[in-house]
Every structure is written in C-alpha cells, then in structure tokens.
Scaffold this motif. Structure first.
Motif, PDB file in Angstrom:
ATOM      1  N   LYS A  84      49.078  41.053  50.932  1.00  0.00           N
ATOM      2  CA  LYS A  84      47.915  41.941  50.969  1.00  0.00           C
ATOM      3  C   LYS A  84      47.655  42.282  49.467  1.00  0.00           C
ATOM      4  CE  LYS A  84      48.396  43.770  55.587  1.00  0.00           C
ATOM      5  NZ  LYS A  84      48.046  44.820  56.540  1.00  0.00           N
ATOM      6  N   SER A 106      44.004  39.847  43.999  1.00  0.00           N
ATOM      7  CA  SER A 106      44.614  39.145  45.069  1.00  0.00           C
ATOM      8  C   SER A 106      45.587  38.149  44.454  1.00  0.00           C
ATOM      9  CB  SER A 106      43.440  38.008  45.303  1.00  0.00           C
ATOM     10  OG  SER A 106      43.876  36.947  46.029  1.00  0.00           O
ATOM     11  N   PHE A 124      42.968  43.043  51.566  1.00  0.00           N
ATOM     12  CA  PHE A 124      41.767  43.342  50.500  1.00  0.00           C
ATOM     13  C   PHE A 124      41.697  44.611  49.916  1.00  0.00           C
ATOM     14  CE2 PHE A 124      39.775  40.313  53.579  1.00  0.00           C
ATOM     15  CZ  PHE A 124      39.929  38.874  52.811  1.00  0.00           C
ATOM     16  N   GLN A 132      39.049  48.332  50.027  1.00  0.00           N
ATOM     17  CA  GLN A 132      37.502  47.968  50.471  1.00  0.00           C
ATOM     18  C   GLN A 132      37.519  47.719  51.784  1.00  0.00           C
ATOM     19  OE1 GLN A 132      35.058  48.316  48.585  1.00  0.00           O
ATOM     20  NE2 GLN A 132      36.267  49.165  47.048  1.00  0.00           N
ATOM     21  N   GLY A 133      38.812  46.964  52.395  1.00  0.00           N
ATOM     22  CA  GLY A 133      38.898  46.743  53.701  1.00  0.00           C
ATOM     23  C   GLY A 133      38.983  48.130  54.600  1.00  0.00           C
ATOM     24  N   PHE A 140      35.676  40.481  43.912  1.00  0.00           N
ATOM     25  CA  PHE A 140      36.792  40.400  44.860  1.00  0.00           C
ATOM     26  C   PHE A 140      36.369  41.415  46.008  1.00  0.00           C
ATOM     27  CE2 PHE A 140      41.007  41.856  46.533  1.00  0.00           C
ATOM     28  CZ  PHE A 140      41.355  40.766  47.058  1.00  0.00           C
ATOM     29  N   ASP A 141      36.204  42.828  45.601  1.00  0.00           N
ATOM     30  CA  ASP A 141      35.750  43.945  46.465  1.00  0.00           C
ATOM     31  C   ASP A 141      34.568  43.464  47.222  1.00  0.00           C
ATOM     32  OD1 ASP A 141      37.917  45.415  45.542  1.00  0.00           O
ATOM     33  OD2 ASP A 141      36.696  46.628  44.345  1.00  0.00           O
ATOM     34  N   LYS A 189      33.512  40.408  48.140  1.00  0.00           N
ATOM     35  CA  LYS A 189      33.818  39.541  49.189  1.00  0.00           C
ATOM     36  C   LYS A 189      34.719  40.334  50.232  1.00  0.00           C
ATOM     37  CE  LYS A 189      34.191  35.341  46.096  1.00  0.00           C
ATOM     38  NZ  LYS A 189      35.082  34.354  45.413  1.00  0.00           N
ATOM     39  N   ALA A 190      35.521  41.299  49.920  1.00  0.00           N
ATOM     40  CA  ALA A 190      36.487  41.987  50.816  1.00  0.00           C
ATOM     41  C   ALA A 190      35.606  42.304  51.836  1.00  0.00           C
ATOM     42  CB  ALA A 190      37.357  42.649  50.271  1.00  0.00           C
ATOM     43  N   VAL A 229      35.407  41.438  55.922  1.00  0.00           N
ATOM     44  CA  VAL A 229      35.925  42.271  57.006  1.00  0.00           C
ATOM     45  C   VAL A 229      35.000  42.477  58.001  1.00  0.00           C
ATOM     46  CG1 VAL A 229      36.838  44.645  57.327  1.00  0.00           C
ATOM     47  CG2 VAL A 229      37.736  43.342  55.535  1.00  0.00           C
ATOM     48  N   ASP A 245      45.563  38.907  53.320  1.00  0.00           N
ATOM     49  CA  ASP A 245      44.427  38.345  52.878  1.00  0.00           C
ATOM     50  C   ASP A 245      44.412  36.899  53.286  1.00  0.00           C
ATOM     51  OD1 ASP A 245      44.836  40.557  51.747  1.00  0.00           O
ATOM     52  OD2 ASP A 245      44.481  40.012  49.686  1.00  0.00           O
ATOM     53  N   ASN A 263      41.099  35.518  55.363  1.00  0.00           N
ATOM     54  CA  ASN A 263      40.087  34.346  55.042  1.00  0.00           C
ATOM     55  C   ASN A 263      40.045  33.067  55.685  1.00  0.00           C
ATOM     56  OD1 ASN A 263      39.001  35.121  52.140  1.00  0.00           O
ATOM     57  ND2 ASN A 263      41.139  35.093  51.568  1.00  0.00           N
TER      58      ASN A 263
END
Length: 661
Positions: free
Chosen positions: A71, A76, A125, A128-129, A469-470, A472-473, A477, A648, A652
């Motif tokens: 996680k 990541s 993630f 943000q998740g 990255f955030d 995408k998270a 989710v 993570d 994915n």
C-alpha cells in the motif's frame, strides 16, 4: 518528587533516570487481562509476554498487517524498491515511538502495539483512496448518479477503519469477532489522528462492536488519554516529515538539491530563533499596577519569571480564559525596563545543536552522506525535543491533567449482545488517563515541523508525479466501487458471506424481516437462490425500488398496515420540507424522490432502539424505513471494507479484470 527544573546539568547529575522511574511508576499504563473486551486470565506459561505484547504480536500476525507491504505512502512501491510503503512507514513510526517511550520511561510494549496497528485500516493509494470512500459514505459523491439517494452515513476514515479491522474484521477466535485487543491499544489507534475535522465527524458505533467499550474516552476527541497513545501520534508526525523529505530527494524527476534544502532549513532555524527573541522577555521590575493585572492571567507567576506569548496562549486554552492583548502590548510598550532575551532552555540548545550539525555535514564532499545525515539529524532533533519538552510538561502539569479513576473493570466487558455486563467478582483498578495533550513538540520544534511540512507540500506533494498517481488513485477506487455497487457478485465469496451475515444481523437488530416477492430476506442467499431473487435483493439493498414498489413491500411485510411515502408523512415525522418545491405536482418523479430523500434523512439519524413514536402503525413504518437504510449501509460498508483492504497491486488488477476486455 519531580525536579524543579530540567537542564543539561541536571541530566548529567543523573536526575534524568530518577525522573524516568517516577514517570514509569506513576503514569505509564500497566497491562491487565481485564482490559480486554472479552477477558480471561491466561493460564499458560508465557515467560515475559504481557497483555500489551500479546496485542502487538496479534497485530503483526494479522492478514491486514501483511497487506501494508503493497500500500502506497506517498509513492507507489512500483516506482522503486527504496520508497516508503505503508508498511515501512509503520515500522519507522514504531521505532521512533519506541525511542520516545524508552526516553520517557513509559510502556514500550503498548507503544509498539499502537504504532503497528495505527494505519492497518488504510486504503490502497494513500489518502486519495480514503477521501473517495469518505465522500461516498457521506453522500457527497453519488458515483455519477449510480447511487439513487444521497445519504450521510458519516463517512470513512482510516483510523476508524483500523479499529474496525482489529475489533471486527480480523478473525482469531472461533466464536468471537476481531482480535480482542486491550482498550488502551484500540483507543490509541483511533486517536493517532483526528476524530473530527472541519466540522465533520465519524460515527464510532459503525466501527466497533461494544458501543460502550471506548465511549467514555471520546470525551477527549483531540488526543489519546494515555501517554503511550500520544507518543504514537507525535511519532507518526515525525516519521512523515523525515521520509517524505527523503523520498522526495530520491525522486530524480523532482530535481531537488540537498544543499538548497539545507539552506532553507538553516533559514527557518534562524527565523525561529529571531521569533523567540521577539516573543520572550523578562518582567522584572514591571510597574506594579500592570504586573498585578498581568499576573492574573498566569498561575503562580512571579516578577522574575520568563514568560512567552506561546505560554500565555496555552494557559488561555487550558483554563478557558480570555487574554487582553491590548493590555499585553501596553505592558511591553510602557515598561522601559523590558529586556528581550533568549532563555537558556533545552529547546533552544537542541535547535542550535541541529543547526551546528547540519552546517558541519554540509561541508562533506559526499552528497549521499549529506543527504542521509540531514534526515538522521532531523529525526534525532525531533525525538530529543519531544522527550525533553514532554518531561518538562510532566514535571509541571501532570498533577492537574492526570486523572485517576477507580473502576470496576467487570463493567467494561461486553456480552454477546455487545452490552456492558457485570460479574460477581469485583475487580477494582485505578485507571490513569490524561485530559490534555502532554506529549508534544516545544514551540521551536512545532514551528520547525510546520516549515518542513510546508516545503514538502509545495515541492513534493504538489509535483507532477504525485498528482498523476493521486489522479489515477481516485479514478480506480471510484470505478471499483461503481462496479461492486452495480453487481456485488463481482466480489469474492468471502465478501458475499459477510454481506449476507450483515443482512441477517440488521434484520434481527431491527426486528423487521422484510418480505420480498414472497420470501424473507434471510432466505435469499447469493450462493443458492435463483438469480431473479438475488437481483431483487440487490435492487432493495441499493434502494432502487420506486415509491409504489416500496409501499407494496411494506404492505406484505406488515399486513394490515400501509405506508405512504409522501409529503404528509414527511411532515408527520418532523422532517425538513422547507427546501422542497411545494408547487411541484405530486405525481412528479423528481418531487417524490426529493420527499423520500428527506424522509430518509430524518429517519437515518434515529437509532433502531430509540423509535420516538407511540403509535404502533407509525412505529412499524419507521422501523421498516430504518431497516432499509441500515441494509443500504451494510451494502456500502462491505464494499468499503473490501476496497480498503486491497493492496495497490490487487486494486489495479481488479480494475483491469472488471473493465478491460
């Protein structure tokens, strides 16, 4: 007795050891098997393992703890082997917390257990998740219209989810849920971060079995009531600062210059020292009339005391007094004999020591050594500052803020119905808890921490890589939740079993076995029932039946009674109808939806055991709607638990399986 003042000279004379012993004897938590939800005295030979070390080991050997390995913290793990994950962050928090606990003479086993479990409920993630799930559970995100009604179930937060994982979701016993941890560990994990935020709150009753198990300690929502719990809070802060900076330096795409960071840090240290000079003065020989007025704000002050604005503000908060700042300025301006000084305090010496060490290491030619030394020196500075500042507070404030409560601990234990039970055998114990924050930074370290946090937010967290990255998270989710909400049979069998168990428990608790197409809800199982029955159950869990269909289901569930989900029913139960357009036609679907949503809002805040209406027919109507809402919550929470437990990698892969052909 505590020493009168804490200086380096005192520490050299060995008074520090005496102080630690006194802290351990009087203010550390002592383990007891009676502090568990289900208590039984251990009858096996366990050598040197106590109740807190058992809790620590139970957490380490849990499945949820192992999942922390993959996680994300900020980056990541796929970006590189040496970036922190949620697991390495947890280990670093544990080590920092253990160092502080040892320095202060507090219980290391308890501190370790809290630290190891503090992030165990975190989502994949990173934060943000967590925010995605929180918005869904508050009704502020309806997943693009997939959720028919916006219902506030008081959100999702990782510290609350952590205690749910450890108290409910993890399996250790045949008949009991959870790991049966001591209340000190549960309470410390809950309060390692905020339990309220900007007016928002989370409902602890949704995350713990025994509702009264920890209830009394929420009277102090901003800090743990144990010193060990407070240590983990500050250790979490220290760990975040050092490893976010370290990982940012490791990210070559950011092109951070370690020498520029050092220059920034040295500049902040100088600014803090200058600020201390401005805010600190001697009040020796003050005009008598001003001194008498001023001293009323400060307990036991004398003309030779050295006072700071920060001390005044803290006193104001603790005593709930108002400070006359005009009088403050008048004292400073009118007293020509005011002498500005930097007091010879440990916090100042530690700040100067940090400055000296950073300057010395900067002259080294090896950039890697400079980088590693910087991170090491920051950790060392914070640990020492927290240690000495907390010892000083313990010396001065502990008699006021340490509460000793004589409790019959038999009343803490819960029976199978999650109710407090008493026993014939009386077991009395003095339980220690603190009504204020004792373990904390000094003023200097607090300002320094804010400066580093500001740099990290601006230069690292605000970077392109982190934001990609955030983004995408958030997307992954939301898409996962949307898929599972649309069809829960896309979740593993284990989650479907939990969903079925949650449905049965809700029915039993509300005493309302809803009849759906001639069958009781508990008769519909995801494994064996016909697809048509399962689809109807899912439709009910999602609250997607229209007004007429819900009224028909109610009529079959409670024969002889009827339900009208209309404007008049909303007014009858005292709901808020002021925002509904009264001129809308009553056959209009949008009007009906608004009315039903307001009915749901009103009944959602009523507890199952507290239906405030005496008319039997009205009671049945409210119980039916409350049961629908609780079933909807169970549906949402099972999906939340499933997603929050993912790594993570797993998240994915699930996204690819669900959405990519």
């Amino acid at each position: 007795m505590f020493i009168d003042s804490l200086t380096f000279e005192d520490l050299k004379k060995g008074k520090y050891d005496d102080l630690k012993r006194e802290v351990f004897e009087n203010y550390s938590q002592k383990p007891s098997f009676k502090d568990r939800k289900v208590s039984f005295e251990n009858d096996t030979l366990d050598l040197d393992r106590n109740e807190f070390s058992r809790d620590r080991d139970r957490i380490i050997f849990s499945k949820a703890f192992r999942r922390l390995e993959h996680k994300a913290q900020v980056y990541s793990h796929l970006k590189g082997d040496h970036y922190r994950t949620r697991l390495t962050h947890t280990i670093e928090v544990m080590q920092i917390a253990r160092s502080i606990a040892r320095n202060l003479g507090l219980n290391e086993d308890l501190t370790e257990a809290i630290a190891l479990g503090h992030d165990i409920g975190h989502t994949p993630f990173g934060h943000q998740g967590e925010e995605v799930l929180d918005n869904i559970m508050r009704g502020t995100d309806n997943l693009g219209g997939n959720l028919k009604y916006r219902i506030n179930y008081y959100g999702f937060k990782h510290n609350f989810e952590s205690i749910k994982v450890l108290d409910i979701l993890e399996k250790k016993y045949e008949k009991e849920k959870g790991l049966n941890l001591t209340w000190q560990v549960i309470e410390g994990i809950l309060k390692h971060t905020k339990t309220k935020k900007k007016g928002q709150k989370w409902d602890i009753n949704r995350f713990i079995q025994c509702k009264k198990y920890i209830e009394k300690f929420l009277r102090y929502p901003d800090h743990s009531v144990t010193l060990e719990g407070q240590i983990v809070t500050i250790a979490d802060e220290i760990a975040q600062r050092q490893h976010d900076l370290d990982d940012g330096l490791r990210d070559n795409d950011l092109k951070l210059d370690v020498n520029k960071i050092i220059s920034y840090i040295n500049e902040q240290i100088i600014n803090i020292q200058n600020q201390l000079k401005k805010d600190t003065f001697n009040i020796t020989d003050l005009d008598e009339k001003y001194y008498k007025q001023f001293s009323s704000y400060i307990k036991n002050s004398t003309p030779k005391d050295v006072l700071t604005k920060d001390m005044i503000i803290k006193y104001k908060l603790s005593e709930k007094r108002t400070i006359d700042y005009e009088l403050w300025d008048k004292i400073v301006m009118d007293s020509f004999i005011v002498e500005y000084v930097v007091p010879d305090k440990i916090e100042i010496k530690l700040l100067r020591e940090l400055e000296t060490r950073i300057k010395k290491n900067k002259n080294c030619k090896n950039e890697t050594y400079i980088w590693n030394s910087l991170i090491r020196d920051i950790i060392d500075y914070f640990i020492k500052d927290v240690t000495f500042n907390s010892l000083d507070k313990l010396k001065n404030d502990v008699k006021t803020h340490c509460k000793l409560q004589l409790v019959n601990l038999d009343y803490i234990n819960c029976n199978k119905n999650n109710e407090i039970q008493s026993g014939n055998k009386k077991y009395w114990k003095k339980r220690k808890y603190f009504d204020s924050k004792i373990i904390d930074f000094s003023y200097s370290a607090s300002e320094f921490d804010k400066n580093i946090e500001s740099y990290i937010k601006n230069q690292i967290l605000n970077s392109y890589n982190v934001n990609v990255f955030d983004g995408k998270a958030i997307y992954i989710v939301r898409q996962l939740f949307k898929a599972f909400y649309t069809n829960p049979r896309q979740m593993p069998k284990e989650q479907l079993n939990k969903l079925y168990q949650g449905i049965v428990e809700t029915i039993n608790l509300s005493n309302c076995n809803i009849i759906l197409h001639g069958k009781k809800l508990e008769e519909i199982e995801f494994k064996t029932s016909p697809p048509m029955d399962i689809n109807q159950l899912i439709k009910l869990l999602k609250l997607e039946f229209n007004k007429e269909e819900l009224e028909l289901i109610f009529k079959k569930t409670f024969p002889g009674n009827h339900l009208d989900l209309n404007y008049h029913f909303l007014k009858l139960i005292g709901g808020d109808y002021s925002s509904i357009n009264k001129d809308c036609k009553k056959c209009d679907d949008q009007f009906n939806k608004k009315v039903i949503e307001k009915i749901f809002d009103k009944i959602n805040i009523i507890t199952v055991n507290d239906i405030p209406y005496e008319i039997e027919e009205l009671q049945q109507q409210i119980i039916f709607i409350k049961c629908l809402l609780e079933l909807h919550y169970v549906y949402l929470s099972i999906i939340c638990d499933h997603i929050a437990g993912m790594t993570d990698n797993y998240a994915n892969n699930e996204y690819k399986k669900l959405y990519l052909v």
